[in-house]
Design a protein around this motif. Structure first.
Motif, mmCIF file in Angstrom:
data_model
loop_
_atom_site.group_PDB
_atom_site.id
_atom_site.type_symbol
_atom_site.label_atom_id
_atom_site.label_comp_id
_atom_site.label_asym_id
_atom_site.label_seq_id
_atom_site.Cartn_x
_atom_site.Cartn_y
_atom_site.Cartn_z
ATOM 1 N N PRO A 45 0.824 -1.202 0.000
ATOM 2 C CA PRO A 45 0.000 0.000 0.000
ATOM 3 C C PRO A 45 0.863 1.260 0.000
ATOM 4 C CG PRO A 45 -0.089 -1.108 2.139
ATOM 5 C CD PRO A 45 0.715 -1.972 1.232
ATOM 6 N N TYR A 46 0.328 2.295 -0.624
ATOM 7 C CA TYR A 46 1.063 3.557 -0.731
ATOM 8 C C TYR A 46 1.027 4.238 0.623
ATOM 9 C CZ TYR A 46 2.776 7.767 -3.142
ATOM 10 O OH TYR A 46 3.514 8.833 -3.559
ATOM 11 N N PRO A 47 2.190 4.556 1.206
ATOM 12 C CA PRO A 47 2.227 5.075 2.579
ATOM 13 C C PRO A 47 1.552 6.442 2.726
ATOM 14 C CG PRO A 47 4.417 4.383 1.835
ATOM 15 C CD PRO A 47 3.523 4.372 0.629
ATOM 16 N N ALA A 48 0.893 6.634 3.830
ATOM 17 C CA ALA A 48 0.301 7.942 4.148
ATOM 18 C C ALA A 48 1.413 8.988 4.176
ATOM 19 C CB ALA A 48 -0.405 7.888 5.490
ATOM 20 N N GLY A 49 1.149 10.131 3.572
ATOM 21 C CA GLY A 49 2.119 11.225 3.539
ATOM 22 C C GLY A 49 3.126 11.135 2.412
ATOM 23 N N ALA A 50 3.170 10.014 1.699
ATOM 24 C CA ALA A 50 4.158 9.848 0.626
ATOM 25 C C ALA A 50 3.900 10.801 -0.530
ATOM 26 C CB ALA A 50 4.175 8.404 0.131
ATOM 27 N N ALA A 51 2.641 11.061 -0.851
ATOM 28 C CA ALA A 51 2.328 11.969 -1.959
ATOM 29 C C ALA A 51 2.801 13.383 -1.642
ATOM 30 C CB ALA A 51 0.831 11.958 -2.253
ATOM 31 N N GLU A 52 2.554 13.849 -0.431
ATOM 32 C CA GLU A 52 3.002 15.186 -0.038
ATOM 33 C C GLU A 52 4.529 15.289 -0.089
ATOM 34 O OE1 GLU A 52 -0.968 14.607 2.024
ATOM 35 O OE2 GLU A 52 0.785 13.367 1.642
ATOM 36 N N HIS A 53 5.201 14.274 0.408
ATOM 37 C CA HIS A 53 6.670 14.263 0.392
ATOM 38 C C HIS A 53 7.199 14.309 -1.038
ATOM 39 C CE1 HIS A 53 10.768 13.373 1.598
ATOM 40 N NE2 HIS A 53 10.777 12.374 0.733
ATOM 41 N N TRP A 54 6.605 13.497 -1.924
ATOM 42 C CA TRP A 54 7.014 13.445 -3.331
ATOM 43 C C TRP A 54 6.815 14.806 -4.001
ATOM 44 C CZ3 TRP A 54 3.530 12.779 -7.792
ATOM 45 C CH2 TRP A 54 4.211 12.509 -8.977
ATOM 46 N N ILE A 55 5.645 15.403 -3.817
ATOM 47 C CA ILE A 55 5.348 16.700 -4.437
ATOM 48 C C ILE A 55 6.276 17.786 -3.897
ATOM 49 C CG2 ILE A 55 3.589 18.519 -4.611
ATOM 50 C CD1 ILE A 55 1.493 16.191 -4.736
ATOM 51 N N ALA A 56 6.614 17.719 -2.629
ATOM 52 C CA ALA A 56 7.476 18.731 -2.009
ATOM 53 C C ALA A 56 8.866 18.776 -2.630
ATOM 54 C CB ALA A 56 7.583 18.479 -0.508
ATOM 55 N N GLN A 57 9.308 17.693 -3.240
ATOM 56 C CA GLN A 57 10.643 17.628 -3.829
ATOM 57 C C GLN A 57 10.721 18.199 -5.246
ATOM 58 O OE1 GLN A 57 12.711 13.738 -2.974
ATOM 59 N NE2 GLN A 57 10.600 13.202 -2.472
ATOM 60 N N HIS A 58 9.597 18.347 -5.918
ATOM 61 C CA HIS A 58 9.595 18.686 -7.345
ATOM 62 C C HIS A 58 10.288 20.001 -7.666
ATOM 63 C CE1 HIS A 58 5.937 15.884 -8.287
ATOM 64 N NE2 HIS A 58 6.948 15.247 -7.714
ATOM 65 N N GLN A 59 10.031 21.037 -6.884
ATOM 66 C CA GLN A 59 10.631 22.344 -7.177
ATOM 67 C C GLN A 59 12.159 22.265 -7.089
ATOM 68 O OE1 GLN A 59 8.997 25.070 -8.288
ATOM 69 N NE2 GLN A 59 10.886 26.237 -8.482
ATOM 70 N N GLU A 60 12.663 21.643 -6.035
ATOM 71 C CA GLU A 60 14.112 21.499 -5.879
ATOM 72 C C GLU A 60 14.710 20.682 -7.024
ATOM 73 O OE1 GLU A 60 17.253 19.045 -3.120
ATOM 74 O OE2 GLU A 60 15.363 19.644 -2.195
ATOM 75 N N PHE A 61 14.036 19.603 -7.409
ATOM 76 C CA PHE A 61 14.522 18.778 -8.522
ATOM 77 C C PHE A 61 14.592 19.593 -9.816
ATOM 78 C CE2 PHE A 61 12.865 14.515 -6.615
ATOM 79 C CZ PHE A 61 13.892 14.516 -5.701
ATOM 80 N N TRP A 62 13.578 20.442 -10.042
ATOM 81 C CA TRP A 62 13.560 21.273 -11.255
ATOM 82 C C TRP A 62 14.698 22.290 -11.218
ATOM 83 C CZ3 TRP A 62 12.327 21.846 -16.074
ATOM 84 C CH2 TRP A 62 12.347 23.118 -16.649
#
Length: 193
Positions: A45-62
């Motif tokens: 199962p997809y862990p709770a909070g994983a989506a927020e953590h993933w989205i939070a990284q996008h700006q830095e990655f860009w």
């Protein structure tokens, strides 16, 4: 790269940066065993909070030039249906493309339309020389998407991916900027089914 993350439009889709408000929908969509089985990086199962953590990284990655990640949404209501991105290797001037589509939206040509626009972005805006992609051998539909966009099958890495204790083949694809420019896909925004 600049801090401003781009967005793109096709006939049916808007490819835009993810927002924190997308996290609940991401969580619901990817917490699907069948979808997770076809990807290397999505747990079930997809862990709770994983989506927020993933989205939070996008700006830095860009900003660091590591990746360009886009939400795939349907126009005109901006309904989230998936994600697509390029993991960039600046030294070799190439990227690996990856994507997922929520199961309710499979077999509607969405992945093909989004992939075509993303490849165009990679070659025209990021000036890449090559884009690669792979899919697990148990997911031949992903290979058909890549072939429609102009990728060439380059080989199979046997038992390359370990998922949930089992080994799966990885089928490798690639497309060069010169190949993309010589196809009709490179000449304008394209939406295909």
């Amino acid at each position: 790269m600049s801090s401003h993350r781009p967005a793109m439009e096709t006939k049916r889709l808007w490819l835009r940066p993810f927002r924190f408000s997308d996290a609940t929908e991401v969580q619901l969509m990817v917490n699907d065993r069948e979808l997770a089985l076809t990807t290397r990086s999505i747990d079930y199962p997809y862990p709770a909070g994983a989506a927020e953590h993933w989205i939070a990284q996008h700006q830095e990655f860009w900003e660091s030039g590591k990746s360009a990640i886009f939400a795939i949404t349907l126009r005109p209501d901006d309904r989230l249906v998936g994600a697509i991105g390029l993991e960039i290797n600046a030294e070799d001037i190439l990227a690996e493309m990856g994507y997922w589509i929520g199961r309710a939206y499979w077999n509607q040509g969405i992945a093909t339309e989004a992939a075509c626009e993303t490849v165009k972005f990679g070659f025209e805006q990021l000036a890449l020389n090559r884009i690669t992609a792979h899919h697990m051998g148990i997911n031949p539909a992903s290979g058909r998407v890549l072939e429609k966009v102009g990728f060439r099958r380059e080989g199979t890495l046997r038992q390359q991916v370990r998922k949930w204790g089992r080994f799966y083949d990885a089928v490798m694809y690639g497309i060069l900027a010169s190949e993309f420019r010589t196809t009709h896909l490179g000449s304008s925004s394209q939406s295909t089914n």
